[in-house]
Design a protein around this motif. Structure first.
Motif: not given
Lengths: 411, 411
Positions: A1-2, A4, B116-118, B120-121
C-alpha cells in the motif's frame, strides 16, 4: 500500500492550532453579547446583590422571636413598618417586631430572616400572628450570595450564555470587552459543482458545502464570508484565496484537497508570500486529505469536497482553530455534548486511521444504543438522520457490538 | 396554610399551549435559514445524488473482474478513459476494462464498483494493475443513497441545523418555506429595578431580566423586542402591554407576578378587550406565580421578577408556547440535552410543588454526580455555576443522596 501524504495525527493539528493568536478585543453592546467570548476575566466590582434581600413575600423578623412557635402555639409580633421596594428601610427591627416585605425587598437592620406570608396572619393593624419557626437566614438572599467584590465570576475565553449575559447586566457591564469574531472566507471548488439555484445535468451536484460551512462557522461563533464557487484551475483558486486573505481571518476551501486536486490547492495557498505548509494529510477518516497552509496569522485550510466529510473535517480541524482565535482551548467537537451508549453492531476501521463514525441513538430499554449509519461518508444523511459521532481511536481495528462508546451528540 | 392562587399543574399549561396557532409561513433566503423552522414537510423532488458516484479516487470497474485478485496475484485491466468531473462519461466499461475516476465523479455505465487508487498501479499507458478484490457497490454512492424522489426528508416543525441547511441546498431549495419567527415583547417592572447602566442605591438592583429573557427568546428561535422598564403602576403596565400587543406575538412581563403585584399585572392584562385569564399560579417551584392571559392569538405572560426564577419560568411556560407558535410540540426545556447522574446529596421538596432544582455536574469516577446548588432560587449563580436542572415530581417529598436522576443540561 502506497502512502500518498505525509500524514500527521490529529493531536498535531491541535498542537499547531494552540499556537494561533487570539484576535483583538472590542467593546460590544450587551444586547449583542449572546454567544460571544469574553476577552478577559470578569471580576465582580461590588458585592451582589449588595444588600440582604427577601426571597419571599412575608414579614422580616428576628428569627429568635419565631423559635418554638407553631400552628398550635402561634407567636405575635408588632408590625412596625412596610419595606418599600427599591429603598433602604428607614427603621430597625427590634425584638418582638416585624415589617411587611415583598420578594426582592431590602431587609431592615436588625432582621435576619423572613417568615413567608403563608405562615402568618395579620390579626389587627399592628399585630401579626406567626405559626412557623425560622432559622437565621431563612428566605434571605445575603448581600454577597451572588458575588463577592473582587471574585472572578467568569474567565477569559468563556462563551456567553443567557445567564452570563444576565450576570454582566447585574454588574452594570453594558458594553463588555469581547474577542472579535473571526471572519471566515468560504470558497467552494470542483468542476462537478454548480450553484444551488441551478438545474442539475448528469454528473453535477449543487454547492452544498458553502451552506453547511457557513452554518457551522456561525454556530462556532464566527462570521462566514461566502466567496463563491470557483473552477478547478490555478488562477481562479489563487484569485479567490487572495480575496479571502485580504478580507478574512481564516479561509476554508472545500473540494480541492482530494488526490486529484490537492496539489493545485496547496500550490495556490503556497503562491502567497510568507505562506508555509503546516499539514498535508491527517490520519483520520473522513478528513484525511486536509491541507493547512499558514500565511502570517491567517490559516488557509483545504477541506474535502464530499459534504459529510467536509462537515466532519470542519469540526476536527477548523473549529479548533476558531476556538483558539476566540481565546479558547482548541478542541474538536467542542460544542458537542457527550453521552454514553452501547454500539449497536460490529464496525471495522481502516488501519492507520482514527475513524469518526456517524451514529443514530436508539433508546432500547437497557439504555442508549448507538447504531452506525452505514453508507459512504460523503452522504449528508449520515448527518441529517444521525444524532452524533463515535470516535474509533488510531490502532483499533474495529469495535464489537455492545462495546461501551461515547457519542458526541450533534448540537 | 392558606392557598393564594388557584394553582394548576404544569401539564395543564402545556395542554393550553398546544391550542396556540402556528404562525404563518414565509419564504426565507437559504443563507438565513439556520435555526429556523420548516413550515411543511420537506420532500425530495428527485433522487439524490441522482447518479452513481465514486466515493474514492481510483478506477471504475466491473467488480467481477477483481474477484480473486490480491497482492500476490494481481489482475490487469485495460484503461479505456478518464471520467471528467461534472459530466456524464461518454463511454461504457466492459469486461476487463476500467476508467480513471475521482471522488464525486459519475460512474460510467457497465461499472459497478471503484477500486481505490491505493490498491492499483498503472503499468503502462493502457494498463492498470489491481491487487484488491471489491464487491459490487464498493466505493460507490448509489443514485438514491442520500434521498429517493418523493421521500419525506424532514418534517414540518423541524428546526434547521447546518446539515439540514445543506440538505435543502442539495435539493436546490434556495428560499425554503419557514415559519415566521415570533416577536416577543419584553417588559420589566419593579420599583426596585433600575436600568443596567445606572449606579445602584441601597435596595436597588439592575434590570437583568430584560437581558436574560431577550437571550433566551433568541435561543428559542424567536425575536426579542425589549420594551423597557416600567414602574409598578397600573397605567404604565397597561400602556406597555398595549405596545406589545400591537407590535408582538407574545408578551413577557417580569416582576409583577408575586403576591404583592400580581393583581396589578393580571388586571392590566385583563383590561384589554377580548382578554381571558387562562392560568394564575402553577404548582411548580420556582415559577409558581405565573400568569397567562390570552388576548386573541397573543399570550400575555406574567413571570417572576427574581432573575433565576424568571429564567426557569421562561423554560417551563414561555418556551413551550413559542415552540407551538413555531409549529413544534410544546415541551419545557425543549433544547436541553438529558444526561443521567446520581444525586450528590439529599434534597427536600415543598409539598404540592414540582421542583426544578439547579445542579452542578461533577465527574466522580463512578459516573456523574448532580450536586444541588444550594442558595435561594433567585440567585443567578445557580445558572452561571450550574450545569443543568433536575425535576422533582409532584408528590415526591424529596430525593435521597445517590438517587438516579435525569439532568436537563443547559445548552
Amino acid at each position: 500500500m502506497k502512502s500518498f501524504f505525509e500524514t500527521v495525527r490529529l493531536e498535531r493539528v491541535h498542537e499547531l492550532a494552540r499556537q494561533l493568536a487570539t484576535l483583538e478585543a472590542e467593546n460590544v453592546p450587551l444586547e449583542m453579547a449572546l454567544g460571544r467570548t469574553l476577552a478577559g476575566d470578569l471580576r465582580a466590582d461590588q458585592d451582589l446583590p449588595g444588600f440582604d434581600r427577601s426571597s419571599m413575600d412575608g414579614y422580616a423578623v428576628q428569627s429568635r422571636d419565631s423559635f418554638g412557635v407553631s400552628e398550635s402555639s402561634p407567636g405575635y409580633l408588632r408590625l412596625v413598618g412596610d419595606v418599600v421596594m427599591g429603598r433602604a428601610p428607614g427603621f430597625v427591627i427590634d425584638r418582638g417586631e416585624c415589617a411587611r416585605i415583598f420578594t426582592g425587598g431590602m431587609l431592615p437592620a436588625g432582621a435576619d430572616a423572613v417568615i413567608q406570608v403563608e405562615h402568618t396572619r395579620q390579626t389587627d393593624e399592628r399585630t401579626v400572628e406567626v405559626v412557623k419557626a425560622v432559622a437565621p437566614g431563612t428566605s434571605v438572599m445575603g448581600a454577597c450570595d451572588d458575588a463577592r467584590a473582587g471574585q472572578v465570576l467568569l474567565t477569559a475565553g468563556h462563551r456567553l450564555r443567557p445567564q452570563d449575559v444576565g450576570l454582566l447586566a447585574s454588574l452594570g457591564v453594558h458594553d463588555p470587552v469581547l474577542v472579535r469574531r473571526p471572519k471566515v472566507g468560504i470558497i467552494s471548488t470542483g468542476d462537478e459543482v454548480v450553484p444551488v439555484d441551478r438545474a442539475l445535468a448528469p454528473g453535477q451536484v449543487r454547492d452544498v458545502n458553502a451552506f453547511t460551512l457557513a452554518a457551522q462557522v456561525r454556530e462556532a461563533g464566527a462570521e462566514p464570508v461566502v466567496l463563491g464557487l470557483v473552477g478547478d484551475d490555478a488562477p481562479a483558486l489563487v484569485q479567490a484565496t487572495a480575496i479571502s486573505l485580504d478580507r478574512c481571518d481564516l479561509t476554508l476551501l472545500s473540494g480541492g484537497s482530494s488526490v486529484g486536486l490537492r496539489d493545485m490547492t496547496r500550490d495556490a495557498f503556497l503562491s502567497f508570500e510568507g505562506s508555509k505548509l503546516l499539514v498535508h494529510g491527517v490520519s483520520v477518516s473522513p478528513g484525511k486529505p486536509f491541507i493547512w497552509v499558514q500565511n502570517g496569522r491567517h490559516p488557509l485550510c483545504g477541506l474535502p469536497g464530499q459534504v459529510a466529510s467536509c462537515m466532519v473535517a470542519f469540526h476536527l480541524f477548523a473549529e479548533p482553530m476558531l476556538e483558539r482565535m476566540l481565546g479558547r482551548e482548541p478542541r474538536s467537537f467542542a460544542r458537542f455534548a457527550r453521552v454514553s451508549a452501547r454500539l449497536g453492531r460490529n464496525v471495522s476501521a481502516p488501519p492507520g486511521r482514527e475513524v469518526y463514525l456517524r451514529v443514530a441513538l436508539v433508546e432500547t430499554g437497557q439504555g442508549l444504543s448507538a447504531e452506525p449509519l452505514l453508507g459512504k461518508s460523503g452522504l449528508l444523511r449520515t448527518f441529517t438522520q444521525g444524532h452524533g459521532i463515535v470516535r474509533i481511536p488510531l490502532g483499533v481495528e474495529g469495535l464489537l457490538q455492545g462495546a461501551d462508546v461515547t457519542v458526541m451528540v450533534f448540537p
